[in-house]
Every structure is written in C-alpha cells, then in structure tokens.
Design a protein around this motif. Structure first.
Motif, PDB file in Angstrom:
ATOM      1  N   ILE A 189       0.839  -1.188   0.000  1.00 41.37           N
ATOM      2  CA  ILE A 189       0.000   0.000   0.000  1.00 41.37           C
ATOM      3  C   ILE A 189       0.878   1.243   0.000  1.00 41.37           C
ATOM      4  N   ILE A 190       0.358   2.301  -0.600  1.00 41.51           N
ATOM      5  CA  ILE A 190       1.055   3.583  -0.649  1.00 41.51           C
ATOM      6  C   ILE A 190       0.293   4.557   0.240  1.00 41.51           C
ATOM      7  N   ILE A 191       1.003   5.140   1.199  1.00 38.01           N
ATOM      8  CA  ILE A 191       0.387   6.058   2.151  1.00 38.01           C
ATOM      9  C   ILE A 191       0.951   7.458   1.943  1.00 38.01           C
ATOM     10  N   SER A 192       0.071   8.444   1.932  1.00 36.93           N
ATOM     11  CA  SER A 192       0.490   9.825   1.691  1.00 36.93           C
ATOM     12  C   SER A 192      -0.184  10.759   2.688  1.00 36.93           C
ATOM     13  N   PHE A 193       0.511  11.853   3.011  1.00 36.00           N
ATOM     14  CA  PHE A 193      -0.107  12.906   3.818  1.00 36.00           C
ATOM     15  C   PHE A 193      -0.981  13.759   2.905  1.00 36.00           C
ATOM     16  N   GLU A 194      -2.248  13.884   3.257  1.00 34.33           N
ATOM     17  CA  GLU A 194      -3.186  14.711   2.502  1.00 34.33           C
ATOM     18  C   GLU A 194      -3.949  15.587   3.498  1.00 34.33           C
ATOM     19  N   ASN A 195      -3.799  16.905   3.364  1.00 35.24           N
ATOM     20  CA  ASN A 195      -4.465  17.841   4.276  1.00 35.24           C
ATOM     21  C   ASN A 195      -4.185  17.519   5.743  1.00 35.24           C
ATOM     22  N   THR A 198      -2.909  11.067   7.201  1.00 35.54           N
ATOM     23  CA  THR A 198      -2.369   9.999   6.373  1.00 35.54           C
ATOM     24  C   THR A 198      -3.508   9.235   5.720  1.00 35.54           C
ATOM     25  N   LEU A 199      -3.384   9.034   4.422  1.00 40.77           N
ATOM     26  CA  LEU A 199      -4.400   8.317   3.655  1.00 40.77           C
ATOM     27  C   LEU A 199      -3.750   7.207   2.842  1.00 40.77           C
ATOM     28  N   MET A 200      -4.445   6.098   2.735  1.00 42.58           N
ATOM     29  CA  MET A 200      -3.982   5.024   1.862  1.00 42.58           C
ATOM     30  C   MET A 200      -4.360   5.395   0.434  1.00 42.58           C
ATOM     31  N   LYS A 201      -3.343   5.673  -0.368  1.00 42.38           N
ATOM     32  CA  LYS A 201      -3.580   6.163  -1.727  1.00 42.38           C
ATOM     33  C   LYS A 201      -3.869   5.029  -2.714  1.00 42.38           C
ATOM     34  N   GLU A 202      -3.019   4.005  -2.665  1.00 44.62           N
ATOM     35  CA  GLU A 202      -3.138   2.940  -3.668  1.00 44.62           C
ATOM     36  C   GLU A 202      -2.714   1.600  -3.080  1.00 44.62           C
ATOM     37  N   LYS A 203      -3.182   0.533  -3.728  1.00 38.48           N
ATOM     38  CA  LYS A 203      -2.722  -0.815  -3.424  1.00 38.48           C
ATOM     39  C   LYS A 203      -2.183  -1.418  -4.716  1.00 38.48           C
ATOM     40  N   VAL A 204      -0.946  -1.893  -4.670  1.00 43.67           N
ATOM     41  CA  VAL A 204      -0.330  -2.451  -5.874  1.00 43.67           C
ATOM     42  C   VAL A 204       0.380  -3.758  -5.521  1.00 43.67           C
TER      43      VAL A 204
END
Length: 284
Positions: A189-195, A198-204
């Motif tokens: 999973i790809i986790i990013s700071f948004e506003n 932390t949000l899980m952005k994608e699963k690859v």
C-alpha cells in the motif's frame, strides 16, 4: 529593532545535531509508550533500541505528545532569556495533539508564540525551519516568515510504502484480514499525507511497482514546479533507502538527494522496513 526569535519543533522533524546547533533550535521529544513505560524519542531510546523493542513487544505500542507543562516551562525560560517571541513548528495536527498543546501552553504565559501546524512531518519540517531562518536573517518580519512557512505546508509531500501491514494491524489501522491478504498476495500500500492526515492512496502488487508509483508522483511534481531537493525516508531501512537514492540520482542527476530516518513515532504505525520519498515544491 531586530527581534530575538526562538525556534521550537519536535522530534518528528528528526533534525541532526549540526542543524540544531546551527539554528539554535529547541526540540521537544515525542513519546513512545511501551507496556513497561514511556520513552522520550532520541533521549530515552535510540532508533536501534526502539525497533529491537518493537520486534519483541507483543501488545500494541502507542505514542504520546510532549507534556504541556514542558512547553510552558520552555516558553517561560525563553522569555527570561530575553527572547521576544518563538516560532513553533510541530508535526501534523491530524496525527498528533502537539500543535494544539503548543497553542494552549502559549495562552498560559505572557510569551508571544507563533504556533504552526506543519500538516506533515519529517524532511519538510527541516526545510520550513531552514527557510524561516534565512528570511529572518535577511530582516523579514516574523509575521511574513510565519506566512511563508504556512504556504510551504501546502506544497509539501511525504509518501511512503510500509514493508508489510503487520504493524499497521497492531496499531489498529488495518484489519487482520487485510494484513494477512497483503502478505499472502504481496500487496503493497502507498500512504500519503493529505491535508494533514495519512491516507492510503493505492494498493499495488510488488514493492518495485509501489516504488515506481511513488516516483511517478515525484515526476509529476517536477514537471510543474521546482524541487531542488528530495529525501528518501525510511523506518530502520537505510539499506533500501540508499539503493533507491542511487536509482533516483541516475534518473534525476540535477536534483539533490538525502536519506532521512523517520521518527520512531511513525515507525510505531508504519513499521520497520518502510521506505518513501518526501519533498517541497516551489513556484518556478
């Protein structure tokens, strides 16, 4: 008349000793809570000790913000030393109450405190402090410096890929089923700071594809803004971070890169082995 301004941050920034001394920064330690007690980051426990303890601990580990009393004492001390004000820059309020505590502590004293929510952690916090000091040195008013740093929070990125979901499961961020399937199917999973959160952005599938997706985010930002420096961030995984750095240096020969360890308070959730990228974008 030039004002005497103090700088305060927390260990989420993971500043090295040379940087702290250069800008005379006061660093408040975040706290990690194990069953046998609480430990102040970088004071009571090192990164190496933390990850060893994390591997051996079978129950969830928690984190905590610096006590508000320590903030009040620091503000009063700075005032007694002749400082006119302080700029405090703290880890995102979306994951910690440190920023709110700094505001509350300021109200308990007569000392002027400019509290800033970084809305992130790690490398961008260093760049914000660096930029703020440059501006003060050139004679900018404190209010202008604070405004500039708050603008930087909108253009900062921190994206990472946990090595697995085990620690995220232990800290309650994902279910046991998700953790099991992730390991079984090699899903990253790809986790990013948004506003500020932390949000899980994608699963690859596969780590290589996850790394490329993170790098693609960097490529996108480079195409539309100036990014002079990028940090390869990690949780006790300097080896893989250095390899990623070498790969990036080949693709982006004009950029400056550095490897930066994440705060152990991130490691509590992201887990050992995590790697990622962080940068601040500037208008061309």
């Amino acid at each position: 008349m030039t004002k005497k301004i103090a700088w305060i941050t927390d260990t989420a920034a993971q500043l090295d000793d040379a940087f702290i001394q250069k800008y005379n920064i006061h660093v408040l330690p975040l706290i990690v809570v194990f069953p046998d007690g609480s430990y102040k980051e970088d004071l009571d426990i090192t990164q190496k000790e933390f990850y060893k303890k994390l591997r051996e601990t079978k129950v969830p580990t928690k984190t905590s913000q610096p006590p508000i009393g320590e903030m009040v004492s620091l503000y009063e001390k700075l005032q007694s030393e002749g400082y006119d004000a302080a700029i405090t820059l703290h880890v995102s309020s979306g994951i910690s109450g440190t920023f709110e505590s700094s505001q509350a502590a300021a109200k308990m004293t007569d000392f002027k405190v400019y509290s800033i929510d970084s809305k992130i952690g790690s490398f961008p916090m260093l760049k914000m402090i660096e930029r703020g000091n440059e501006m003060l040195k050139k004679g900018s008013d404190v209010e202008i410096v604070v405004s500039e740093i708050e603008e930087m929070t909108k253009n900062s990125k921190l994206v990472f890929v946990p090595a697995n979901l085990n620690q995220l499961h232990r800290s309650g961020r994902v279910s046991g089923t998700q953790a099991f399937l992730s390991q079984l199917l090699n899903i990253k999973i790809i986790i990013s700071f948004e506003n500020g959160k932390t949000l899980m952005k994608e699963k690859v599938r596969a780590n290589k594809r996850a790394k490329n997706n993170v790098t693609e985010m960097l490529r996108t930002d480079i195409a539309k803004s100036a990014i002079p420096e990028v940090a390869i961030i990690h949780c006790n995984n300097n080896h893989d971070a250095e390899i990623w750095k070498q790969e990036l240096m080949v693709e982006f020969p004009v950029l400056k890169f550095r490897v930066v360890a994440l705060s152990i308070c991130v490691g509590v959730h992201a887990g050992e082995g995590t790697t990622g990228l962080s940068w601040v974008s500037y208008s061309e």
